[in-house]
Design an enzyme around this catalytic site. Sequence first.
Site, PDB file in Angstrom:
ATOM      1  N   ARG A  82     -35.243  30.766  -2.794  1.00  0.00           N
ATOM      2  CA  ARG A  82     -35.916  30.190  -3.071  1.00  0.00           C
ATOM      3  C   ARG A  82     -34.505  28.282  -2.455  1.00  0.00           C
ATOM      4  NH1 ARG A  82     -35.956  29.633  -9.947  1.00  0.00           N
ATOM      5  NH2 ARG A  82     -34.434  29.640  -9.518  1.00  0.00           N
ATOM      6  N   LYS A 185     -34.828  23.666  -6.693  1.00  0.00           N
ATOM      7  CA  LYS A 185     -34.068  23.150  -7.373  1.00  0.00           C
ATOM      8  C   LYS A 185     -33.301  22.620  -6.995  1.00  0.00           C
ATOM      9  CE  LYS A 185     -31.702  25.802 -10.839  1.00  0.00           C
ATOM     10  NZ  LYS A 185     -32.470  25.733 -11.556  1.00  0.00           N
ATOM     11  N   GLU A 221     -44.075  22.551 -17.573  1.00  0.00           N
ATOM     12  CA  GLU A 221     -42.605  23.240 -18.275  1.00  0.00           C
ATOM     13  C   GLU A 221     -41.664  22.801 -18.655  1.00  0.00           C
ATOM     14  OE1 GLU A 221     -39.784  24.653 -15.315  1.00  0.00           O
ATOM     15  OE2 GLU A 221     -40.146  22.347 -13.587  1.00  0.00           O
TER      16      GLU A 221
HETATM   17  N1  PLP Z   1     -37.579  25.440 -14.727  1.00  0.00           N
HETATM   18  C1  PLP Z   1     -36.428  24.862 -14.378  1.00  0.00           C
HETATM   19  C2  PLP Z   1     -36.350  23.332 -14.368  1.00  0.00           C
HETATM   20  C3  PLP Z   1     -35.166  25.520 -13.955  1.00  0.00           C
HETATM   21  O1  PLP Z   1     -33.871  24.665 -14.522  1.00  0.00           O
HETATM   22  C4  PLP Z   1     -35.178  26.821 -14.286  1.00  0.00           C
HETATM   23  C5  PLP Z   1     -33.835  27.120 -13.933  1.00  0.00           C
HETATM   24  O2  PLP Z   1     -33.020  27.755 -13.102  1.00  0.00           O
HETATM   25  C6  PLP Z   1     -36.286  26.897 -14.567  1.00  0.00           C
HETATM   26  C7  PLP Z   1     -37.484  26.713 -14.720  1.00  0.00           C
HETATM   27  C8  PLP Z   1     -36.348  29.341 -14.472  1.00  0.00           C
HETATM   28  O3  PLP Z   1     -36.166  29.587 -13.156  1.00  0.00           O
HETATM   29  P1  PLP Z   1     -35.514  30.604 -13.169  1.00  0.00           P
HETATM   30  O4  PLP Z   1     -36.243  32.334 -13.791  1.00  0.00           O
HETATM   31  O5  PLP Z   1     -34.943  31.344 -11.420  1.00  0.00           O
HETATM   32  O6  PLP Z   1     -33.561  30.467 -13.834  1.00  0.00           O
HETATM   33  C1  COI Z   2     -30.510  28.452 -15.092  1.00  0.00           C
HETATM   34  O1  COI Z   2     -31.585  28.328 -15.429  1.00  0.00           O
HETATM   35  O2  COI Z   2     -30.027  29.301 -14.105  1.00  0.00           O
HETATM   36  C2  COI Z   2     -30.665  26.688 -14.926  1.00  0.00           C
HETATM   37  O3  COI Z   2     -30.678  26.027 -14.015  1.00  0.00           O
HETATM   38  C3  COI Z   2     -31.014  26.093 -15.902  1.00  0.00           C
HETATM   39  C4  COI Z   2     -29.917  24.798 -16.220  1.00  0.00           C
HETATM   40  C5  COI Z   2     -28.787  25.664 -16.968  1.00  0.00           C
HETATM   41  C6  COI Z   2     -29.873  23.487 -15.780  1.00  0.00           C
END
Ligand code: PLP
Ligand code: COI
Length: 339
Positions: A82, A185, A221
């Site tokens: 990612r 991200k 989301e």
């Molecule tokens: N959506 C957003 C905007 C986020 O910041 C996060 C955190 O990382 C997620 C979704 C969840 O992604 P992940 O499960 O890969 O941490």
């Molecule tokens: C994560 O879940 O890793 C995130 O980046 C979410 C948040 C702390 C911005």
Amino acid sequence: MERANLDFANLPFAFQDTDKNIRYYFKDKKWSEGELTSDTTVTISMASTCLHYGQEIFEGLKAYERADGKIQLFRIEENAKRLQRSAKKLLMEPVPIELFREAVHRVVKANARFVPPFGSGASLYIRPLEIGISAEVGVKPSNEYLFMIFVTPVGPYYKEGLTPVKLRVEEVIHRAAPGGVGDIKCGGNYAAGMRATIGAKAEGFSEVLYLDSKESNFIDESGSSNFFAIKGNKFITPESESILPSITRLSVVRIAEDMGMEVEQRPVSLNELPDFDEAGCLGTAAVITPVESVTYRDEVFTYAKDGKVGPKVLDLYNRLTAIQLGEAEDPYGWTEVVE
Ligand code: PLP
Ligand code: COI
């Protein structure tokens, strides 16, 4: 190894300095050898592209101590991939997968005494980030980059832990748009959403639920996690080009399928809010956070009565965290040990 003297069972989700962070520089078309340092500051040109034009991307993953004392990582390769997708979209230099893996292993090992003990409910949050650091004043990509990782021991993202949280539908502010960068991200997405999140918190909610920015009709989301709902035996979660593809969601979808649930990943309309039995948020920091209610205008849709987590959300939470903590066998090959 003597463990750091911290109240691991009561950690907030907050930055706490540890022994080391790691840095790699991309210059003259190659990455440097990584350097472990205890300096938490970064010196860069004030004309760096990250400061003006937002060439900043990051990741989030966790390390856990297992019952046998070994330290385990969850789906690190997905985070590496990612970060590469994020880099490509902002014309940044992609960090090679193997370099990412080496960096995570090195920095976690160097901070092993900060990994919260098994059973504490806490984990070591790992925050890789990459920034453009060459001095430019015209809008163009940097040709030099800094990739670094710090780690910090954390407790639950929402102070409620596994207690259900209240969300509010955000109708005015959008964090991302189709064709934009909502699916990567980058720091800019969080800057765009901060007003919404802070506003919702001031009103007593934990977070907002963003809507698609074209029609304001479909659920995108939350500010820091993906959304899902349960209806009978169905696991329903939004499909949208402007949400971050969550690695937690990718994992929970697989677990739900293997439990015999029917998974629907598709646009989810606001009109469906009254139909759901349970709901939750999915993310590395959020893990699976049960949703107590979603407030839309003056209507409140409740998915966890009297603060009690619904059975399907609880089942998914238990199955996911058992794999992450090494309590259950990992039939998917999602975990690896830091040697
Ligand atoms: N959506 C957003 C905007 C986020 O910041 C996060 C955190 O990382 C997620 C979704 C969840 O992604 P992940 O499960 O890969 O941490
Ligand atoms: C994560 O879940 O890793 C995130 O980046 C979410 C948040 C702390 C911005």
